[in-house]
Design a protein around this motif. Structure first.
Motif, PDB file in Angstrom:
ATOM      1  N   SER A  93       1.070   3.801  -3.110  1.00  0.00           N
ATOM      2  CA  SER A  93       0.747   5.207  -2.846  1.00  0.00           C
ATOM      3  C   SER A  93       1.873   6.127  -3.274  1.00  0.00           C
ATOM      4  O   SER A  93       1.638   7.182  -3.868  1.00  0.00           O
ATOM      5  CB  SER A  93       0.465   5.416  -1.356  1.00  0.00           C
ATOM      6  OG  SER A  93      -0.570   4.596  -0.949  1.00  0.00           O
ATOM      7  N   GLY A 151       0.841  -1.204   0.000  1.00  0.00           N
ATOM      8  CA  GLY A 151       0.000   0.000   0.000  1.00  0.00           C
ATOM      9  C   GLY A 151       0.871   1.248   0.000  1.00  0.00           C
ATOM     10  O   GLY A 151       0.612   2.202  -0.733  1.00  0.00           O
ATOM     11  N   GLY A 152       1.921   1.215   0.806  1.00  0.00           N
ATOM     12  CA  GLY A 152       2.867   2.340   0.868  1.00  0.00           C
ATOM     13  C   GLY A 152       3.586   2.547  -0.451  1.00  0.00           C
ATOM     14  O   GLY A 152       3.716   3.677  -0.938  1.00  0.00           O
ATOM     15  N   LEU A 170       1.814   6.455  -6.974  1.00  0.00           N
ATOM     16  CA  LEU A 170       0.718   7.323  -7.417  1.00  0.00           C
ATOM     17  C   LEU A 170       1.064   8.797  -7.211  1.00  0.00           C
ATOM     18  O   LEU A 170       0.734   9.640  -8.047  1.00  0.00           O
ATOM     19  CB  LEU A 170      -0.574   6.971  -6.662  1.00  0.00           C
ATOM     20  CG  LEU A 170      -1.254   5.657  -7.049  1.00  0.00           C
ATOM     21  CD1 LEU A 170      -2.410   5.348  -6.110  1.00  0.00           C
ATOM     22  CD2 LEU A 170      -1.749   5.688  -8.490  1.00  0.00           C
ATOM     23  N   LEU A 171       1.737   9.089  -6.098  1.00  0.00           N
ATOM     24  CA  LEU A 171       2.114  10.475  -5.803  1.00  0.00           C
ATOM     25  C   LEU A 171       3.154  11.007  -6.781  1.00  0.00           C
ATOM     26  O   LEU A 171       3.120  12.175  -7.150  1.00  0.00           O
ATOM     27  CB  LEU A 171       2.662  10.587  -4.370  1.00  0.00           C
ATOM     28  CG  LEU A 171       1.640  10.641  -3.240  1.00  0.00           C
ATOM     29  CD1 LEU A 171       2.331  10.552  -1.893  1.00  0.00           C
ATOM     30  CD2 LEU A 171       0.808  11.922  -3.326  1.00  0.00           C
TER      31      LEU A 171
END
Lengths: 111, 212
Positions: free
Chosen positions: B51, B47-48, B54-55
């Motif tokens: 994310s 998940g990290g 995506l950032l």
């Protein structure tokens, strides 16, 4: 077939004693075919991106979630095993999604 | 513990049976529960990484190399084939588990080795892909996008590699006659890890490669 490969009479495994009944090999193959079709559908969105427009992202996300569910429910046996395993896994997913959605919000990702 | 050599007539004999499944207060196998807890924690790790990707996926210098678009390096048809290979390895993994549960050791060895080969094919594809990207000028430190991309897909690749090592270990144990069907849970636990790796790739393939 060698002696090592021969199943001993007391070796026949019955999953019932573990409190769950796993699907048959035929079911696994059916699930794999469904997953292959879903993957083909995902890939088909790539050349059809312009035609699909803004609908492409929701379509891909739905296909992704459906594939995820099929693998977890049937191949990982969550549909057949004790609910506690499902809770363990879902808790991890929910916690991860919650934490990282907050993180992305902090960075104004959705703006 | 005395050194036990398993001979052919003792194929069904499990020298470590006393170390196998124990009755627990919950009635649930501690080993399986531990694996599920571990997989729950792995959700946090990936998940990290997802994310972060995506950032930073748009953090590319002006005219720099991107994943998709005008200056994109992604080869979607190639990655699609790799994804399909990994997806089908989940099928061969459950067929291996099914075989060991019915004490069909030959079929188990065939399926577990097929799973390892499919996993190796996926890794070979990833190595080829990384090499091609590097030749096109997308190195690990080229941009924030490339760092995030290589970290995410590289971590997944390492997980697949660990899975292949575990699968080959099961194969060797079976060859040596040290994997009786009474220890099928060990195969199931390795299978859980393998399917999780597959599930993570389902997410990565969609989020990184397919979503425009």
């Amino acid at each position: 077939m060698s002696a090592v490969d021969a199943p001993a009479p007391d070796e026949v495994h019955d999953t019932e004693h573990e409190g769950h009944d796993h699907p048959s090999d035929k079911t696994y193959v059916k699930i794999a075919i469904i997953l292959a079709i879903l993957t083909a559908a995902e890939i088909a969105t790539y050349p059809a991106e312009d035609a699909l427009g803004s609908a492409v992202i929701p379509i891909l996300l739905v296909l992704m979630v459906v594939k995820f569910w099929y693998v977890a429910a049937f191949f990982m046996h969550l549909k057949f095993d004790t609910r506690m395993f499902s809770w363990m896994f879902v808790s991890g997913i929910v916690f991860a999604v919650a934490v990282y959605v907050v993180t992305l919000l902090t960075f104004h990702f959705f703006v | 513990m005395a050194d036990t050599t398993l001979t052919a007539p003792e194929a069904g004999y499990d020298p470590d049976h006393h170390m196998g499944e124990h009755a627990t207060t919950t009635g649930i196998s501690n080993n399986k529960l531990a694996m599920w807890v571990f997989l729950g924690s792995e959700c946090m790790l990936f998940g990290g990484l997802i994310s972060t990707y995506l950032l930073y996926k748009d953090r590319v210098p002006e005219g720099g190399i991107t994943g998709r678009g005008e200056n994109g390096v992604f080869d979607i048809p190639f990655t699609s084939i790799s994804s399909f290979v990994l997806l089908m390895s989940s099928l061969t993994m459950v067929l291996a588990l099914s075989a060991i549960q019915r004490a069909d050791h030959r079929a188990f060895r065939t399926w577990v080795l097929t799973t390892a080969l499919l996993g190796s094919t996926f890794i070979a594809g990833q190595v080829y892909e990384f090499t091609a990207f590097y030749r096109e000028g997308l190195g690990f430190t080229t941009s924030i996008f490339s760092s995030a991309f290589y970290t995410l897909t590289g971590f997944h690749g390492v997980h697949v590699t660990v899975g292949i090592v575990m699968l080959l270990s099961l194969f060797v144990l079976s060859i040596r006659g040290r994997l009786a069907s009474s220890r099928a849970e060990a195969v199931e636990i390795v299978g859980l890890y393998w399917h999780f790796v597959d599930i993570v790739w389902i997410l990565i393939f969609t989020i990184v490669y397919l979503i425009p």
